[in-house]
Write an enzyme that holds these catalytic residues in place. Structure first.
Site, PDB file in Angstrom:
ATOM      1  CD  GLN A   1      22.441 -55.828 -22.128  1.00 21.31           C
ATOM      2  OE1 GLN A   1      22.259 -56.350 -21.617  1.00 21.31           O
ATOM      3  NE2 GLN A   1      22.515 -55.496 -22.995  1.00 21.31           N
TER       4      GLN A   1
ATOM      5  CG  HIS B   1      19.611 -57.485 -17.567  1.00 20.96           C
ATOM      6  ND1 HIS B   1      19.593 -55.961 -16.934  1.00 20.96           N
ATOM      7  CD2 HIS B   1      19.146 -57.149 -18.847  1.00 20.96           C
ATOM      8  CE1 HIS B   1      19.648 -55.402 -17.340  1.00 20.96           C
ATOM      9  NE2 HIS B   1      19.360 -55.547 -18.369  1.00 20.96           N
TER      10      HIS B   1
ATOM     11  CG  ASN C   1      17.271 -54.299 -16.105  1.00 15.99           C
ATOM     12  OD1 ASN C   1      16.988 -54.023 -15.587  1.00 15.99           O
ATOM     13  ND2 ASN C   1      16.627 -54.877 -17.745  1.00 15.99           N
ATOM     14  CD  GLU C   2      14.961 -51.105 -19.219  1.00 13.22           C
ATOM     15  OE1 GLU C   2      14.588 -51.784 -19.887  1.00 13.22           O
ATOM     16  OE2 GLU C   2      15.220 -50.401 -18.617  1.00 13.22           O
TER      17      GLU C   2
HETATM   18  C1  BGC Z   1      18.192 -52.480 -20.664  1.00 13.50           C
HETATM   19  C2  BGC Z   1      19.321 -52.492 -20.947  1.00 13.50           C
HETATM   20  C3  BGC Z   1      20.125 -52.311 -22.283  1.00 13.50           C
HETATM   21  C4  BGC Z   1      19.944 -50.878 -22.598  1.00 13.50           C
HETATM   22  C5  BGC Z   1      20.017 -49.856 -23.590  1.00 13.50           C
HETATM   23  C6  BGC Z   1      17.606 -51.103 -21.282  1.00 13.50           C
HETATM   24  O1  BGC Z   1      16.543 -50.829 -21.210  1.00 13.50           O
HETATM   25  O2  BGC Z   1      18.369 -52.989 -19.338  1.00 13.50           O
HETATM   26  O3  BGC Z   1      19.603 -53.763 -21.023  1.00 13.50           O
HETATM   27  O4  BGC Z   1      20.771 -52.625 -23.004  1.00 13.50           O
HETATM   28  O5  BGC Z   1      18.395 -50.709 -21.745  1.00 13.50           O
HETATM   29  O6  BGC Z   1      19.190 -49.870 -24.658  1.00 13.50           O
END
Ligand code: BGC
Length: 399
Positions: free
Chosen positions: A20, A114, A158-159
């Site tokens: 990002q 990520h 990440n998530e």
């Molecule tokens: C993610 C980010 C994303 C942010 C805002 C999160 O789910 O880790 O990469 O930019 O939310 O939507």
């Protein structure tokens, strides 16, 4: 500890992710996806915020604001550009970031994955490949060997729940699949990959807390939606919260409330405030999810992400303020919350939505890459420095 104050060792930071902000991540599945007409991506990531070159400017900003930590991610597609070929230059780049964080008094929080995969891994089936856990483990071992002695806190994936949901059930992220069976296979792979990565991190140099970061929401059932609600809670949160036993912390990431009716998610309540993402404005989600994560998995909690996309920075200040009040209330009740990371440091590439979503506490000029802190950056920095919340923001009518 009085309500509204934070312990001395509490981590206050801002979070980012490689794809990002770095720019030119050309060897990744996302780069290919952004250049596929049918993907629905609004913009390609392009140069992003040019943080591949301007990373020390970013660290200087975080330090000058008064924060004591920085969360960033290491990009697998750069570290292992071809299967089994590791880039010493990329590893050295991240080593310099970690070292410079220490020079600047910032605890480096490192995320290993990520959202993005190297193109070669996605060609081999990505998270559906039987090799994925071993591959992520091998990559993590290299990163741990190169920077482990400097890591302050490590986040594996990440998530993982969002990667599985968006990529394999909703078809919005690569590989744009909509298939429940494949979603379940990938969800299992996320958990086994996490375990392989925890092992690789723990086997390497350094001693630091290791955990997973999970996307959580304030979930609610409206009449008739109980089954949909229970299913979402199980697949998106609880299956992960049960799988993190033995970890050192759970990373909570949250943005809004989700309500479920008999046919699945329903829109936000009528008249409710909306963010630019179309989410319900709901900073109370932080307190809700921190309490839930701690109760379900019993681990210390780090709020590894929360934030708001807003053109009006006053809304961001209000969001941060209310969110931190929720964290302070949890701490006052004896919940072990160790840190708070605002998503995100810079206005950056918001995946399918491109550059249309200003989440940052710092604006980034798209032509010059100049960084311009917003008042919310000063607000968060003030709280971080004093470790105290002043009087609530947003309680008085806005001018
Ligand atoms: C993610 C980010 C994303 C942010 C805002 C999160 O789910 O880790 O990469 O930019 O939310 O939507």
């Amino acid at each position: 500890m009085a309500t509204g104050t934070f312990p001395d060792n509490f981590l206050f930071g801002a979070a980012t992710a490689a794809h990002q902000i770095e720019g030119s991540n050309t060897n990744s599945d996302w780069w290919a996806f952004e250049h596929t007409a049918s993907s629905g991506c609004r913009d390609p990531s392009g140069d992003a915020c040019d943080s591949w070159h301007r990373w020390d400017e970013d660290l200087a900003l975080v330090q000058s604001l008064g924060l004591n930590s920085y969360r960033f991610s290491v990009e697998w597609a750069r570290v292992e550009p071809a299967s089994g070929e590791f880039s010493l230059v990329a590893l050295d780049h991240y080593r310099r970031i970690v070292q410079r964080c220490h020079d600047r008094g910032l605890v480096p929080v490192v995320t290993l994955h990520h959202f993005t995969l190297p193109a070669w891994m996605s060609e081999r089936g990505g998270f559906e490949s039987p090799e994925i856990a071993a591959r992520l483990g091998a990559y993590t071992e290299r990163v741990a060997g190169a920077i482990g002695d400097g890591i302050g806190l490590a986040c594996t994936i990440n998530e993982p729940n969002v990667v599985a949901l968006m990529g394999y059930l909703l078809g919005v992220f690569p590989p744009a699949v909509r298939d429940r069976k494949r979603f379940e296979v990938v969800s299992d792979a996320m958990r086994s990959s996490h375990r392989a990565m925890v092992e690789a991190l723990r086997a390497g140099p350094g001693h630091y807390p290791v955990g997973l970061t999970l996307s959580m929401a304030e979930m609610e059932a409206i009449e008739g939606g109980e089954a949909q609600y229970a299913q979402a809670l199980e697949h998106l949160e609880d299956a992960y919260l049960r799988a993190v036993g033995g970890d050192d912390f759970i990373g909570v990431q949250c943005y809004t409330r989700l309500r479920f009716g008999p046919d699945g998610p329903v829109g936000i309540p009528e008249g409710a405030r909306r963010t630019l993402m179309g989410y319900e404005f709901r900073p109370e989600v932080v307190e809700h999810t921190v309490r839930r994560a701690a109760a379900v998995c019993g681990l210390p909690v780090v709020v590894t992400e929360t934030g708001i996309s807003a053109d009006d920075d006053a809304e961001r200040i209000e969001f941060i303020d209310t969110a931190l009040r929720g964290v302070a209330a949890c701490i006052a009740d004896g919940i072990d919350v160790r840190g708070f990371y605002y998503w995100t440091l810079l206005d950056n590439f918001e995946w399918v939505l491109g550059y249309s979503q200003p989440f940052g506490i710092v604006a980034c000029d798209r032509a010059t890459f100049e960084r311009m802190p917003k008042p919310s950056a000063t607000h968060l920095g003030r709280i971080a420095r004093s470790r105290e919340l002043g009087s609530p923001v947003g309680a008085e009518p806005r001018q």
